[in-house]
Every structure is written in C-alpha cells, then in structure tokens.
Design an enzyme around this catalytic site. Structure first.
Site, PDB file in Angstrom:
ATOM      1  N   GLN A  30      42.141  60.286  -8.220  1.00 46.28           N
ATOM      2  CA  GLN A  30      43.136  60.427  -9.273  1.00 46.28           C
ATOM      3  C   GLN A  30      43.331  59.110 -10.025  1.00 46.28           C
ATOM      4  O   GLN A  30      43.406  59.094 -11.262  1.00 46.28           O
ATOM      5  CB  GLN A  30      44.485  60.888  -8.706  1.00 46.28           C
ATOM      6  CG  GLN A  30      45.556  60.976  -9.773  1.00 46.28           C
ATOM      7  CD  GLN A  30      46.950  61.319  -9.250  1.00 46.28           C
ATOM      8  OE1 GLN A  30      47.853  61.620 -10.020  1.00 46.28           O
ATOM      9  NE2 GLN A  30      47.132  61.288  -7.939  1.00 46.28           N
ATOM     10  N   LYS A  82      37.436  70.381  -6.823  1.00 52.82           N
ATOM     11  CA  LYS A  82      36.400  71.367  -6.519  1.00 52.82           C
ATOM     12  C   LYS A  82      36.324  71.657  -5.021  1.00 52.82           C
ATOM     13  O   LYS A  82      35.954  72.764  -4.623  1.00 52.82           O
ATOM     14  CB  LYS A  82      35.040  70.870  -7.007  1.00 52.82           C
ATOM     15  CG  LYS A  82      34.941  70.652  -8.509  1.00 52.82           C
ATOM     16  CD  LYS A  82      33.552  70.114  -8.856  1.00 52.82           C
ATOM     17  CE  LYS A  82      33.422  69.804 -10.332  1.00 52.82           C
ATOM     18  NZ  LYS A  82      32.088  69.235 -10.649  1.00 52.82           N
ATOM     19  N   HIS A 134      31.354  63.523  -9.122  1.00 55.70           N
ATOM     20  CA  HIS A 134      30.800  64.437 -10.131  1.00 55.70           C
ATOM     21  C   HIS A 134      31.983  65.071 -10.852  1.00 55.70           C
ATOM     22  O   HIS A 134      32.788  65.764 -10.234  1.00 55.70           O
ATOM     23  CB  HIS A 134      29.929  65.507  -9.483  1.00 55.70           C
ATOM     24  CG  HIS A 134      29.256  66.388 -10.485  1.00 55.70           C
ATOM     25  ND1 HIS A 134      28.908  67.698 -10.226  1.00 55.70           N
ATOM     26  CD2 HIS A 134      28.866  66.148 -11.772  1.00 55.70           C
ATOM     27  CE1 HIS A 134      28.326  68.217 -11.293  1.00 55.70           C
ATOM     28  NE2 HIS A 134      28.300  67.306 -12.241  1.00 55.70           N
TER      29      HIS A 134
END
Length: 248
Positions: free
Chosen positions: A164, A147, A98
């Site tokens: 990444q 997050k 997400h």
C-alpha cells in the site's frame, strides 16, 4: 447547413446532438452531406451509415461547427471520455510486484469500477482506499484491490503495509510530476489490482517493487504503452514468471 448547425449550438456535449434531432433529421441530406464531404463514404445504405459511423464523426466535427473545438472546454471533455489502463511488473521471487491499474474520471468506467469494487468485498478480498499517512488518502483517490487472499500476519503486513505504501507514493508522485493531469486530483480515481505473494519475506523489497510497478503501470496507462511493435517482438518469445513454452 440548414438547421443542424443551429441545433448544435444548444448541445452541451457533442455526441448528444444527433439524438437531440428528430429521427427524420438524423438521416437528412444535410447530415449525410457532412459525412460524405469529409469522408467520402459510399451511399449504399444511409441508415446503416448513420448508425455505424455518425457518432464518431459528430464527436470529431461538431465542435468545429460550433466554434469550440480547440477550447479548454473541448479538450477537457475529450479527456473525460478516456479510460486509461496500464500494467507494471517489478522484482523477482516471492517479493515481486504485479500491478494492473485503471485510471480515469469519476463519472466514467474507472469511477464505476471504483464504487463497485469498494461496495462488494468478498472473503479474503476487501478493497480499501490507499493512504499516504493515516487520515491522508492518496490523490487522486486510489482503491487497492488485492489479488491474493491474506494468509498470515506477515502477508497482511506486506499487503496492507509495504505494498500500500509503495502504491501511495507512486500515485502521489505521478500527480505531482504531471504523469497524471492536474484535473485528476479531485475529478479522477485510480483502481489498482495488486499481487503480493503469500510467501513474501522482505517488506522493503515489497515496498520498492510495488512503488516501481505502480509508477510503471501509470506511465504505461497514460502514454499507451507498450506500442504494438514491442508487443509483436515480445510475443515471439512469450514467457512469464510461472511458465515459459519450450517451443517459442
């Protein structure tokens, strides 16, 4: 058009034209007539009218008066004003991705967000510049903001490694394919806020999901997706991976 159009020719950015005028001139009959002629606003309160509406109309009409509305300089300046925001969601289970993205010029809100996030790490959250390979950052420069706090070696590899890499590939391809404008290479930045589950167990799935989610988010940001009709339709049966109401 009295001396208003003359002053405009010396203003490098249209919105500064009004502030460059003396206070009396900002509410002059000349300026009021420009607004009224194009937009037929009521004349109940000129000062309120100027304060509430003028900046938008100066932005729209001064370039026409000054003869550079359709020039490359005008289009570039108009693009500089924008902050592009997008969201992408891909996959299922513990390896889903997400991603929220901000994209825009370095001298705008995206650049400020980039600098602030990079300079203010916190426990478990250390934003970093995304690389395609060691020593080769993605272009436009992209900041990775996690997050979820890093909880294990596997989670670290999923975040700093697979996630990444997926984002780096998505950003680079978006610039190459034209999803991001050519000027974005050195004049824009991207900020990505990414969710990687601490229980992620398949790095290849994490990579694929992050790549697709980031690409989706960038397309959504640049094209203004989703459109409101799609949002209204989806809202009739609202749900997310963590909860679905019983009374949809």
């Amino acid at each position: 058009m009295c001396d208003f159009s003359i002053k405009c020719t010396h203003i490098t950015r249209p919105l500064l034209a009004v502030t460059a005028l003396p206070r009396k001139g900002r509410a002059s009959p000349c300026v009021r007539s420009v607004i009224l002629r194009f937009h037929q606003y009521p004349l109940k309160n000129h000062r309120y009218l100027m304060r509430k509406h003028l900046s938008h109309h100066v932005f729209q009409f001064i370039p026409q008066w000054c003869g550079w509305r359709n020039t490359k300089r005008w289009r570039s300046w108009q693009m500089e004003r924008n902050l592009f925001i997008g969201e992408g969601f891909e996959g299922a289970g513990v390896n889903l991705a997400h991603i929220n993205v901000l994209a825009g010029p370095r001298n705008g809100p995206a650049g400020q967000a980039f600098a602030t996030a990079l300079a203010t790490p916190s426990l478990g959250h250390a934003p970093f510049v995304v690389i395609v390979q060691p020593g080769i950052p993605a272009k436009p420069l992209t900041l990775y903001v996690n997050k979820a706090q890093i909880e294990s070696t596997t989670h670290a590899n999923a975040t700093w490694g697979a996630s990444q890499a997926g984002i780096a590939k998505a950003v680079a391809e978006s610039l190459e394919s034209g999803i991001l404008p050519a000027a974005a290479e050195n004049d824009w930045v991207v900020v990505t806020a990414n969710w990687v589950n601490a229980q992620a167990d398949d790095l290849d799935s994490v990579f694929d999901n992050n790549y697709r989610a980031c690409k989706q988010a960038l397309i959504a940001a640049m094209e203004g997706l989703p459109h409101k009709d799609a949002v209204f339709m989806a809202a009739r049966q609202v749900s997310n991976p963590f909860y679905t109401p019983k009374t949809n």
